[in-house]
Design a protein around this motif. Structure first.
Motif, PDB file in Angstrom:
ATOM      1  N   VAL A 152      -2.766   6.612  -0.628  1.00 20.58           N
ATOM      2  CA  VAL A 152      -2.776   7.274  -1.926  1.00 20.58           C
ATOM      3  C   VAL A 152      -3.423   6.351  -2.942  1.00 20.58           C
ATOM      4  O   VAL A 152      -3.103   5.166  -3.007  1.00 20.58           O
ATOM      5  N   GLY A 153      -4.325   6.912  -3.724  1.00 21.59           N
ATOM      6  CA  GLY A 153      -5.010   6.132  -4.753  1.00 21.59           C
ATOM      7  C   GLY A 153      -4.043   5.697  -5.855  1.00 21.59           C
ATOM      8  O   GLY A 153      -3.006   6.320  -6.070  1.00 21.59           O
ATOM      9  N   ASN A 154      -4.424   4.629  -6.585  1.00 17.67           N
ATOM     10  CA  ASN A 154      -3.530   4.026  -7.564  1.00 17.67           C
ATOM     11  C   ASN A 154      -3.089   4.964  -8.686  1.00 17.67           C
ATOM     12  O   ASN A 154      -1.932   4.989  -9.074  1.00 17.67           O
ATOM     13  N   GLU A 155      -4.038   5.743  -9.200  1.00 15.58           N
ATOM     14  CA  GLU A 155      -3.700   6.602 -10.353  1.00 15.58           C
ATOM     15  C   GLU A 155      -2.649   7.634  -9.961  1.00 15.58           C
ATOM     16  O   GLU A 155      -1.798   8.014 -10.747  1.00 15.58           O
ATOM     17  N   LYS A 156      -2.708   8.068  -8.695  1.00 17.73           N
ATOM     18  CA  LYS A 156      -1.742   9.062  -8.243  1.00 17.73           C
ATOM     19  C   LYS A 156      -0.383   8.430  -7.979  1.00 17.73           C
ATOM     20  O   LYS A 156       0.656   9.050  -8.190  1.00 17.73           O
ATOM     21  N   GLU A 182       0.849  -1.195   0.000  1.00 19.09           N
ATOM     22  CA  GLU A 182       0.000   0.000   0.000  1.00 19.09           C
ATOM     23  C   GLU A 182       0.883   1.243   0.000  1.00 19.09           C
ATOM     24  O   GLU A 182       1.968   1.229   0.561  1.00 19.09           O
ATOM     25  N   PRO A 234      -9.988  14.045   0.027  1.00 18.15           N
ATOM     26  CA  PRO A 234      -8.896  13.367  -0.673  1.00 18.15           C
ATOM     27  C   PRO A 234      -8.814  13.741  -2.150  1.00 18.15           C
ATOM     28  O   PRO A 234      -7.760  13.582  -2.779  1.00 18.15           O
ATOM     29  N   GLU A 235      -9.913  14.227  -2.726  1.00 21.16           N
ATOM     30  CA  GLU A 235      -9.894  14.616  -4.147  1.00 21.16           C
ATOM     31  C   GLU A 235      -9.241  15.976  -4.352  1.00 21.16           C
ATOM     32  O   GLU A 235      -8.914  16.360  -5.465  1.00 21.16           O
ATOM     33  N   TYR A 244      -8.757  10.032   6.178  1.00 24.01           N
ATOM     34  CA  TYR A 244      -8.156  11.332   5.888  1.00 24.01           C
ATOM     35  C   TYR A 244      -8.410  12.336   7.008  1.00 24.01           C
ATOM     36  O   TYR A 244      -8.567  13.511   6.766  1.00 24.01           O
TER      37      TYR A 244
END
Lengths: 361, 287, 268
Positions: free
Chosen positions: A264-268, A252, A346-347, A297
């Motif tokens: 942190v999300g995958n795309e980032k 992770e 988070p966005e 968060y």
């Protein structure tokens, strides 16, 4: 009507670099705001476009025509000055008519155009007065009428609203904007007021220390600041900045600071991996911190103090050694010293490279 | 690039005529004065030997210094009082301001003639005193035997004429004193006297300094008043220079006097600027 | 009560000041109008009748008229020249940023403490060489060098008071820099410039040392008075003093608005 291009503009005053290489292309008919703190070079840039200031290096082009070495009078520009510069020894009519008299327009044409401009600016009643007999707001209208009467290729405005009182300023803001839309004149507008910039500009050019920081639509400037300077300069209260480290644990990915560890999300993750550093500056706007949200968060802290502004409540939270500012609805009441949990959207957070200060996400 | 360099020449071009003119009419005469003063049939220092050998030079130097030492403090004191008075801005103060400034427009020639109107043997003062039967015969203020009286008439005339010059400088300085400084002093309970000595006076120091400097320099060049009222009864440096130039036709000695005046002026300026420089203006942060 | 005492003190002080500064002026005008017979009569302080005799004699018999014209000519030429030369310099000092600006300003200030008599004697020698000795033009040239620094400083201060944006607006709307100065800035500066011209006039009108040294026959009024007064009867002195004083006082009346600021600059 003209498109304006600045190529590698430099202006030095002795050792001071007022403009340090500006490249900017302004589309025909756009309302462009030059925004920045005082001393950032925005007024110098405007004066270089007008021809009042000679550039040290670089080119200025109107419709691809090089005007760099032309005097102001040959550039077909007009300008609204900060002090308005309505000539005190001429009546309002003569102030508006004078540019045309210089250019030898015939009388009937001059009269027609003054009439048109005066009606447009609603100063028809004042044509027979001297500037000393006008209020600041009226003088400003005269200055604008004078500036548009000849339908210039480029209209320049140097903080034209800064000398008006608050109420009048808001009114003139929308009026100037409507006027420009109606005339379709390419307009460059200098201000240090971000509200003016956001409400008036089709495009905003943020400047600092003689350099262009970002050029984009108002919403781009706000939502996707190109670097820490723009992120910090736009928005009020200022964006919160924290040093964070990008780390991996059991497959992770997290952003870890002194006070939190956010997943942190995958795309980032892919984007962060592409950079040459593990350390980043984390930024979040006060308006993107809430009292409810996702548990992952959140941080816990202590209310340091609040500023109740009516519509909003500005909350200052102490989290260990860090201080965070949040913008909450006006009805929120919190006591000093109270323990609370705050949640970050988070966005909405931004990450900047710690050395180049450029935005990574 | 070429365009820009050309632009930098514009201000210099605008200054050039002034510069050339001042070099021609102030710089050249200055050099010429040196040459003339150091040229004589008795070697380079001949004029100076000749000067110092005569009693007149020492007397002129002494008188000039004496006049300067007496009138400058008087002018400063009166001017300070007048400026403080006017700065009260009472009703009608602009009228008094205008009256005070009348002598500004008057030359030393007309001022001394006015003085003469009063102090002449048949002048208004004598006539008044005689008609009041205080005196029987006119008091003589002028003439070689009455040098002391002449001296004081000269002092009075100069004080009358030049006090407004000092006054104007000090008033300008006084008007520039921020009112809030004084209001702050009121809040902190300063007395009137404390306000004057602790706030006004220190802030006024630059104005006082420049007034002192300019008045001392001009007092040292005093000519018209003395020449008209006393002639050479009371020799002064500028008067001697004038005498040697126009009566004796000896430009060399005249220039030597001129050089002495210039030299002493230089020393005075230097002394003022060195010893009286206001501390609060040093290392000022300019934004 | 305290307020009334204060008011009374102010009135008293005002009267004393007015008397101190006005009495000599009034007396010399009065004396210049007093018939000689009454002046020499020890029992008459104030004249019973007035006469223009003395002024007439001063102007006509003693060449005062010619000397007055000379003074006007010298002042006129000196003002014209010093503005012609000094105005561009004043403009440069306010409107441009350039190297050596402060040095130049200091240099101009320094000339104010330059003793006039140091200049006068060498000029006599120089004028003899170039053939303008004992001419009014020569005096005017010397006066120009005294007035010029004042004109540079004063015009720079006047122009500084006129926003550069007016001039720039002119340039934006179709004028060259020079045209913009001529058509926008100059008209706005005119009242101030006129006042400074009057001050320059007074400087020249009153100057006596240089004028006396540089001329023998073509004398200006103060030089003429200085060199004839001592040997003349008293009434001549009074008439001369009056003639010298009155124009200067009238002029200063018209410029009273600028009094403090201008003398402040001229004396700094």
């Amino acid at each position: 009507m003209a498109e304006v291009k600045m190529v590698g503009l430099k202006k030095y005053f002795g050792a001071v670099r007022a403009l340090d290489g500006i490249d900017l292309e302004i589309e025909d008919g756009k309302f462009v705001v030059l925004l920045g703190p005082s001393g950032c070079g925005k007024t110098t840039l405007l004066r270089c476009v007008s021809g009042l200031e000679k550039v040290t290096d670089g080119r200025v082009l109107f419709n691809e025509k090089d005007v760099t070495d032309l005097p102001p009078k040959s550039r077909n520009v007009s300008m609204v000055f900060q002090s308005y510069a309505v000539w005190p020894h001429m009546k309002v009519y003569d102030n508006i008519a004078y540019p045309m008299k210089i250019k030898k327009y015939d009388r009937a044409e001059i009269e027609k155009r003054v009439e048109w401009a005066a009606r447009l600016l609603n100063i028809h009643e004042l044509l027979d007065r001297y500037p000393a007999q006008l209020s600041g707001g009226q003088r400003q209208r005269v200055a604008v009428a004078r500036a548009i009467v000849l339908e210039p290729a480029v209209l320049l405005m140097d903080e034209p609203l800064s000398n008006l009182d608050a109420l009048l300023r808001v009114m003139m803001r929308s009026e100037l904007k409507k006027l420009q839309e109606r005339l379709g004149t390419t307009t460059i507008y200098v201000t240090h007021d971000q509200v003016e910039a956001m409400t008036m500009g089709d495009m905003i050019a943020v400047m600092n220390q003689g350099k262009l920081q970002q050029y984009g639509k108002p919403e781009e400037i706000y939502h996707k600041p190109a670097n820490m300077f723009v992120a910090g300069f736009i928005g009020s209260p200022r964006m919160n900045f924290l040093n964070v480290e990008f780390m991996e644990e059991k497959g992770e990915y997290y952003l870890m600071s002194d006070i939190f560890r956010f997943p942190v999300g995958n795309e980032k993750v892919q984007e962060l991996k592409r950079t040459n550093t593990k350390k980043f500056v984390f930024g979040i706007r006060p308006e993107d911190i809430h009292l409810e949200g996702e548990k992952e968060y959140s941080v816990e802290g202590e209310v340091y103090f609040t500023e109740r502004l009516g519509a909003d409540t500005i909350l200052h939270v102490k989290v260990d050694k860090e201080r965070l500012v949040a913008k909450l609805p006006g009805d929120v009441v919190l006591k000093e010293g109270e323990r609370i949990t705050i949640y970050m959207d988070p966005e909405k957070f931004h990450l900047f490279h710690p050395e180049t200060e450029q935005a990574v996400i | 690039m070429g365009e820009r360099e050309k632009r930098d020449w514009i201000p210099l071009l605008l200054l050039l005529p002034t510069l050339i003119y001042l070099i021609a009419f102030l710089g050249y005469p200055l050099i010429e004065t040196f040459i003339l003063a150091f040229t004589s049939d008795q070697g380079a220092l001949g004029n100076f030997k000749r000067l110092t050998a005569t009693g007149e030079f020492w007397e002129a130097l002494r008188n000039t210094l004496l006049i300067t030492a007496v009138i400058v403090p008087l002018q400063l004191g009166f001017a300070l009082m007048l400026a403080l008075f006017i700065n009260m801005k009472f009703k009608g103060y602009t009228f008094i301001l205008y009256i005070i400034s009348i002598p500004l427009a008057l030359s030393d020639v007309s001022a001394s003639l006015m003085s003469y109107t009063i102090f002449a043997p048949m002048g208004y003062l004598n006539k008044l005193l005689m008609n009041l039967h205080i005196i029987d015969r006119p008091i003589y203020f002028f003439g070689f035997t009455y040098q002391t009286r002449e001296f004081w008439v000269i002092v009075l005339t100069e004080v009358w004429r030049a006090t407004p010059l000092v006054f104007v400088i000090i008033l300008a300085g006084l008007q520039a004193v921020n009112k809030e400084y004084l209001e702050a002093a009121d809040i902190f309970g300063f007395s009137r006297w404390q306000k004057f000595t602790r706030i006004i006076l220190p802030l006024l120091k630059p104005s006082i300094l420049s007034a002192l400097l300019i008045r001392t320099l001009f007092a040292f060049q005093i000519f018209g008043v003395v020449w008209l009222l006393a002639g050479r009864d009371i020799p002064i440096l500028a008067g001697e220079a004038y005498y040697w130039q126009t009566e004796v036709n000896n430009s060399n000695v005249a220039c030597t006097y001129g050089l002495v005046i210039a030299l002493v002026s230089l020393i005075i300026s230097w002394a003022y600027l060195t010893f009286l420089k206001p501390g609060h203006l040093e290392g000022e942060v300019t934004e | 009560m305290r307020y009334r005492i204060k008011k009374a003190l102010i009135v008293f002080a005002s009267i004393m000041i007015a008397l101190w500064f006005l009495t000599p002026v009034v007396l010399i005008v009065l004396a210049s109008l007093t018939p000689s017979s009454e002046y020499y009569d020890p029992h008459k302080i104030l004249p019973t009748k007035l006469t223009l005799d003395h002024l007439y004699k001063l102007f006509v018999v003693l060449d005062g008229w010619q000397a007055t014209l000379n003074s006007l000519e010298v002042a006129g030429v000196a003002i014209g020249l010093s503005f012609l030369i000094g105005l561009p310099a004043g403009y440069a000092l306010t409107r441009f940023v350039f190297k050596g600006k402060n040095f130049f300003r200091l240099l101009i200030l320094l000339t104010r403490s330059f003793p006039a008599l140091v200049m006068a004697v060498p000029l006599v020698v120089l004028y003899l060489k170039i053939g303008i000795s004992d001419t009014l033009f020569g005096v005017a040239l010397a006066h120009t060098s005294m007035i010029l620094p004042f004109v540079v400083l004063i015009t720079s201060s006047i122009l500084a008071g006129i926003s550069v944006e007016y001039e720039e607006a002119g340039m934006i709307f179709g004028l060259s820099r020079f045209q913009s100065f001529l058509k926008i800035t100059l008209p706005l500066a005119l009242p101030g410039l006129a006042a400074s011209a009057i001050f320059a006039f007074i400087m020249s009108w009153n100057e006596v040392f240089v004028a006396s040294v540089l001329t023998l026959i073509n004398r200006t009024l103060p030089a003429h008075i200085l060199n004839t007064a001592i040997a003349s009867p008293d009434y001549f002195k009074f008439a001369a003093g009056t003639v010298m004083a009155v124009p200067a006082m009238v002029f200063i009346f018209f410029t009273r608005k600028y009094l403090v600021s201008m003398w402040g600059i001229s004396l700094k």
